[in-house]
Design a protein around this motif. Structure first.
Motif, PDB file in Angstrom:
ATOM      1  N   PHE A  29       0.806  -1.217   0.000  1.00 41.24           N
ATOM      2  CA  PHE A  29       0.000   0.000   0.000  1.00 41.24           C
ATOM      3  C   PHE A  29       0.841   1.269   0.000  1.00 41.24           C
ATOM      4  O   PHE A  29       0.330   2.347  -0.280  1.00 41.24           O
ATOM      5  CB  PHE A  29      -0.937   0.026   1.215  1.00 41.24           C
ATOM      6  CG  PHE A  29      -1.930  -1.096   1.208  1.00 41.24           C
ATOM      7  CD1 PHE A  29      -3.111  -0.985   0.502  1.00 41.24           C
ATOM      8  CD2 PHE A  29      -1.679  -2.276   1.884  1.00 41.24           C
ATOM      9  CE1 PHE A  29      -4.029  -2.024   0.471  1.00 41.24           C
ATOM     10  CE2 PHE A  29      -2.595  -3.315   1.868  1.00 41.24           C
ATOM     11  CZ  PHE A  29      -3.768  -3.189   1.160  1.00 41.24           C
ATOM     12  N   VAL A  59      -1.225   0.241  -8.199  1.00 40.79           N
ATOM     13  CA  VAL A  59      -0.256  -0.196  -7.199  1.00 40.79           C
ATOM     14  C   VAL A  59       0.621  -1.227  -7.886  1.00 40.79           C
ATOM     15  O   VAL A  59       0.254  -1.779  -8.928  1.00 40.79           O
ATOM     16  CB  VAL A  59      -0.925  -0.803  -5.939  1.00 40.79           C
ATOM     17  CG1 VAL A  59      -1.674   0.259  -5.164  1.00 40.79           C
ATOM     18  CG2 VAL A  59      -1.839  -1.945  -6.296  1.00 40.79           C
ATOM     19  N   ARG A  69      -5.685  -0.220  -8.596  1.00 39.73           N
ATOM     20  CA  ARG A  69      -5.930  -0.244  -7.157  1.00 39.73           C
ATOM     21  C   ARG A  69      -7.420  -0.467  -6.923  1.00 39.73           C
ATOM     22  O   ARG A  69      -8.253   0.147  -7.571  1.00 39.73           O
ATOM     23  CB  ARG A  69      -5.491   1.067  -6.534  1.00 39.73           C
ATOM     24  CG  ARG A  69      -5.652   1.109  -5.052  1.00 39.73           C
ATOM     25  CD  ARG A  69      -5.229   2.459  -4.491  1.00 39.73           C
ATOM     26  NE  ARG A  69      -5.304   2.403  -3.054  1.00 39.73           N
ATOM     27  CZ  ARG A  69      -4.335   2.751  -2.240  1.00 39.73           C
ATOM     28  NH1 ARG A  69      -3.208   3.207  -2.730  1.00 39.73           N
ATOM     29  NH2 ARG A  69      -4.488   2.662  -0.952  1.00 39.73           N
TER      30      ARG A  69
END
Length: 185
Positions: A29, A59, A69
């Motif tokens: 993250f 991501v 994401r």
């Protein structure tokens, strides 16, 4: 007893201590473990913003490939100190997940706090958040020999679904898939 807290700057010093001791569960993250460490040391506000971001974008997978994401909700496990994290992710309008996402919920407990029931409690506390996000059920995965995580899932009503091999970008590990149904399902 562990409680779930929304990541906030007041918790970052304890989170930083965990990072300095090798915690890397949230690296996906934050753009990698080194970036998480840099953010925790130099920009706690940006770290928290990054972890809580609902923004669309991409991501990077462990192999570096960029992927979309997904919407998600993250919570930190807290017992007076940072004890781990848990998140739920979903695909809007569907219970299905893209191949690069192995389950709806992921969690990790820092080494020094494992074996205290924190993951079981955290998953129990996170399930209502999953139901509130519109998921009628959640799928979770474990590596084949992670018996502790399997117990966490079973203790929260999980049932075994299947054995499978993770895609190459996720390490090609032998995995087990579990399912927890929401209320009324």
């Amino acid at each position: 007893i562990v409680e779930l807290v929304v990541p906030a700057t007041e918790y970052v010093p304890s989170y930083l201590a965990a990072l300095e001791q090798g915690w890397a569960f949230d690296a996906f993250f934050t753009g990698g473990a080194a970036n998480a460490l840099d953010l925790a040391r130099n920009s706690p506000e940006l770290l928290v913003e990054t972890l809580l971001s609902k923004a669309v974008g991409t991501v990077a997978l462990p192999n570096g490939d960029p992927v979309p994401r997904l919407p998600s909700t993250m919570r930190w496990m807290w017992d007076g100190e940072f004890a781990g994290s848990i998140n739920v992710r979903w695909q809007l309008g569907s219970t299905h997940l893209p191949a690069y996402v192995l389950g709806h919920i992921g969690y990790g407990v820092v080494d020094a706090r494992q074996g205290r029931g924190y993951a079981t409690s955290a998953l129990s506390q996170m399930l209502p958040i999953a139901w509130d996000s519109g998921l009628p059920c959640v799928e979770l995965t474990t590596v084949f020999d992670n018996v502790a995580s399997q117990r966490v899932i079973i203790n929260n009503g999980g049932v075994f679904v299947e054995e499978f091999i993770a895609p190459p970008e996720q390490g090609s590990h032998q995995m087990l898939r579990w399912r927890i149904d929401g209320p009324g399902n």
